[in-house]
Design a protein around this motif. Structure first.
Motif, PDB file in Angstrom:
ATOM      1  N   THR A 291       0.823  -1.206  -0.226  1.00 20.57           N
ATOM      2  CA  THR A 291       0.004  -0.148  -0.021  1.00 20.57           C
ATOM      3  C   THR A 291       0.903   1.416  -0.032  1.00 20.57           C
ATOM      4  N   ALA A 292       0.208   2.466  -0.572  1.00 23.99           N
ATOM      5  CA  ALA A 292       0.924   3.696  -0.411  1.00 23.99           C
ATOM      6  C   ALA A 292      -0.164   4.748  -0.189  1.00 23.99           C
ATOM      7  N   ILE A 293       0.011   5.654   0.457  1.00 19.61           N
ATOM      8  CA  ILE A 293      -0.969   6.870   0.628  1.00 19.61           C
ATOM      9  C   ILE A 293      -0.510   8.088  -0.017  1.00 19.61           C
ATOM     10  N   TYR A 294      -1.915   8.644  -0.689  1.00 18.68           N
ATOM     11  CA  TYR A 294      -1.825   9.745  -1.287  1.00 18.68           C
ATOM     12  C   TYR A 294      -2.613  10.825  -0.722  1.00 18.68           C
ATOM     13  N   SER A 295      -2.226  11.889  -0.075  1.00 15.15           N
ATOM     14  CA  SER A 295      -3.032  12.592   0.776  1.00 15.15           C
ATOM     15  C   SER A 295      -2.646  14.144   0.651  1.00 15.15           C
ATOM     16  N   GLY A 296      -3.258  15.103   1.248  1.00 15.59           N
ATOM     17  CA  GLY A 296      -2.684  16.470   0.952  1.00 15.59           C
ATOM     18  C   GLY A 296      -1.643  16.886   2.081  1.00 15.59           C
ATOM     19  N   GLU A 297      -1.280  15.782   2.950  1.00 17.74           N
ATOM     20  CA  GLU A 297      -0.194  15.890   3.957  1.00 17.74           C
ATOM     21  C   GLU A 297       1.070  15.894   3.326  1.00 17.74           C
ATOM     22  N   GLN A 298       1.092  15.546   1.916  1.00 15.69           N
ATOM     23  CA  GLN A 298       2.368  15.311   1.398  1.00 15.69           C
ATOM     24  C   GLN A 298       2.613  16.673   0.616  1.00 15.69           C
ATOM     25  N   SER A 299       3.781  16.805   0.050  1.00 16.91           N
ATOM     26  CA  SER A 299       3.992  17.783  -1.127  1.00 16.91           C
ATOM     27  C   SER A 299       3.574  17.517  -2.337  1.00 16.91           C
ATOM     28  N   ALA A 300       3.345  18.366  -3.281  1.00 15.92           N
ATOM     29  CA  ALA A 300       3.010  17.998  -4.527  1.00 15.92           C
ATOM     30  C   ALA A 300       4.073  17.202  -5.255  1.00 15.92           C
ATOM     31  N   GLY A 301       5.232  17.202  -5.053  1.00 20.11           N
ATOM     32  CA  GLY A 301       6.314  16.301  -5.372  1.00 20.11           C
ATOM     33  C   GLY A 301       6.118  14.877  -4.872  1.00 20.11           C
ATOM     34  N   GLY A 302       5.869  14.789  -3.582  1.00 18.85           N
ATOM     35  CA  GLY A 302       5.623  13.690  -3.031  1.00 18.85           C
ATOM     36  C   GLY A 302       4.530  12.937  -3.469  1.00 18.85           C
ATOM     37  N   ARG A 303       3.415  13.519  -3.705  1.00 16.80           N
ATOM     38  CA  ARG A 303       2.063  13.056  -4.238  1.00 16.80           C
ATOM     39  C   ARG A 303       2.576  12.312  -5.756  1.00 16.80           C
TER      40      ARG A 303
ATOM     41  N   ASP B 214       5.487  11.602  -6.842  1.00 21.77           N
ATOM     42  CA  ASP B 214       6.436  10.164  -6.869  1.00 21.77           C
ATOM     43  C   ASP B 214       5.618   8.868  -6.364  1.00 21.77           C
ATOM     44  N   VAL B 215       4.464   9.082  -5.250  1.00 22.57           N
ATOM     45  CA  VAL B 215       3.470   7.986  -4.850  1.00 22.57           C
ATOM     46  C   VAL B 215       2.920   7.547  -6.199  1.00 22.57           C
ATOM     47  N   LEU B 216       2.205   8.504  -6.892  1.00 28.50           N
ATOM     48  CA  LEU B 216       1.131   8.052  -8.139  1.00 28.50           C
ATOM     49  C   LEU B 216       2.194   7.443  -9.375  1.00 28.50           C
TER      50      LEU B 216
ATOM     51  N   ALA C 145       5.130   5.683  -8.671  1.00 27.72           N
ATOM     52  CA  ALA C 145       5.439   4.336  -8.312  1.00 27.72           C
ATOM     53  C   ALA C 145       4.235   3.282  -8.120  1.00 27.72           C
ATOM     54  N   PHE C 146       3.164   3.840  -8.098  1.00 22.02           N
ATOM     55  CA  PHE C 146       2.048   3.008  -8.031  1.00 22.02           C
ATOM     56  C   PHE C 146       1.672   2.464  -9.536  1.00 22.02           C
ATOM     57  N   GLN C 147       1.896   3.556 -10.633  1.00 25.00           N
ATOM     58  CA  GLN C 147       1.196   2.981 -11.940  1.00 25.00           C
ATOM     59  C   GLN C 147       2.567   2.325 -12.490  1.00 25.00           C
ATOM     60  N   GLU C 148       3.867   2.489 -11.937  1.00 26.38           N
ATOM     61  CA  GLU C 148       4.858   1.814 -12.705  1.00 26.38           C
ATOM     62  C   GLU C 148       5.270   0.504 -12.006  1.00 26.38           C
ATOM     63  N   ALA C 149       4.758   0.150 -10.945  1.00 20.14           N
ATOM     64  CA  ALA C 149       5.199  -0.916 -10.079  1.00 20.14           C
ATOM     65  C   ALA C 149       4.430  -1.997 -10.973  1.00 20.14           C
ATOM     66  N   ASP C 150       4.887  -3.254 -10.827  1.00 28.26           N
ATOM     67  CA  ASP C 150       4.453  -4.576 -11.492  1.00 28.26           C
ATOM     68  C   ASP C 150       3.717  -5.187 -10.208  1.00 28.26           C
ATOM     69  N   GLY C 151       2.595  -5.840 -10.530  1.00 30.25           N
ATOM     70  CA  GLY C 151       1.972  -6.462  -9.626  1.00 30.25           C
ATOM     71  C   GLY C 151       0.644  -5.698  -9.042  1.00 30.25           C
ATOM     72  N   SER C 152      -0.005  -6.159  -8.119  1.00 34.26           N
ATOM     73  CA  SER C 152      -1.194  -5.824  -7.268  1.00 34.26           C
ATOM     74  C   SER C 152      -0.694  -4.970  -6.261  1.00 34.26           C
ATOM     75  N   ARG C 153      -1.463  -3.887  -5.904  1.00 42.73           N
ATOM     76  CA  ARG C 153      -1.033  -3.047  -4.750  1.00 42.73           C
ATOM     77  C   ARG C 153      -2.342  -2.044  -4.594  1.00 42.73           C
ATOM     78  N   ALA C 154      -2.530  -1.460  -3.379  1.00 45.31           N
ATOM     79  CA  ALA C 154      -3.485  -0.620  -3.325  1.00 45.31           C
ATOM     80  C   ALA C 154      -2.994   0.903  -2.953  1.00 45.31           C
ATOM     81  N   LEU C 155      -3.481   2.023  -3.588  1.00 47.23           N
ATOM     82  CA  LEU C 155      -3.130   3.270  -3.378  1.00 47.23           C
ATOM     83  C   LEU C 155      -4.268   3.848  -2.612  1.00 47.23           C
ATOM     84  N   LEU C 156      -3.968   4.291  -1.374  1.00 46.78           N
ATOM     85  CA  LEU C 156      -4.797   4.650  -0.285  1.00 46.78           C
ATOM     86  C   LEU C 156      -4.856   6.227  -0.416  1.00 46.78           C
ATOM     87  N   MET C 157      -6.189   6.742  -0.923  1.00 50.30           N
ATOM     88  CA  MET C 157      -6.214   8.275  -1.591  1.00 50.30           C
ATOM     89  C   MET C 157      -7.232   8.976  -0.677  1.00 50.30           C
TER      90      MET C 157
END
Length: 181
Positions: free
Chosen positions: A131-143, A145-147, A149-161
């Motif tokens: 899992t990874a978290i995508y929230s307003g607590e992160q900087s725009a760059g941090g968000r 990066d999370v996005l 990583a989620f899109q480029e990673a292989d396999g299943s995962r959950a993005l918590l938004m």
């Protein structure tokens, strides 16, 4: 007024398209509502909060102040997410089943919540997929990066938004399933 001027200024540069024009082969959205029963501890806490809150609203001046009503609704919604004292959550139980199925299929899942604290709790509670978290607590760059990583990673995962940070303007074509927690 100022808003009209801004819209007029950006109109020549603003492009809006309908889904049918951009991706005509996109399959239809399948909606699936899940009726869940609160766990015993959640039900007891919910009922107690409802009783205390509704009694307070009955004593409030009429009409009932909107902030008082919304405060009660918010508390009840959070109890539906989980009983903080025991950690019980019928929603988490259902989400785990969905994520296990998604993991078996190699799917990527977006899980939205209104509450960042709920996302943090889910991140710790979910153990069947990364899992990874995508929230307003992160900087725009941090968000970003999370996005990425989620899109480029292989396999299943959950993005918590969080709804506020991720609810508008994102295009995440690698996600197969969206859950509104």
């Amino acid at each position: 007024d100022g808003k009209s001027k801004i819209l007029a200024d950006i109109a020549p540069y603003f492009l809006r398209r309908r889904k049918a024009e951009v991706v005509p082969d996109l399959p239809p959205i399948i909606y699936q509502d899940m009726a869940l029963e609160l766990n015993d501890s959640q039900r007891a806490v919910y009922d107690a909060e409802w009783e205390a809150g509704s009694m307070g609203l009955r004593r409030a001046p009429h009409p009932v102040p909107a902030p008082a009503l919304f405060a009660l609704i918010t508390k009840l919604k959070q109890i539906c997410n989980r009983d903080v004292a025991t950690g019980d959550s019928c929603k988490l139980d259902a989400l785990q089943v969905l994520l296990e199925s998604a993991s078996a299929a190699g799917s990527k899942v977006l899980v939205f919540s209104q509450y960042v604290e709920t996302l943090k709790w889910l991140s710790e509670a979910i153990d069947c997929v990364p899992t990874a978290i995508y929230s307003g607590e992160q900087s725009a760059g941090g968000r970003d990066d999370v996005l990425t990583a989620f899109q480029e990673a292989d396999g299943s995962r959950a993005l918590l938004m969080s709804l506020r940070a991720g609810g508008v303007g994102l295009n995440i074509p690698t996600a197969d399933l969206v859950v509104l927690f």
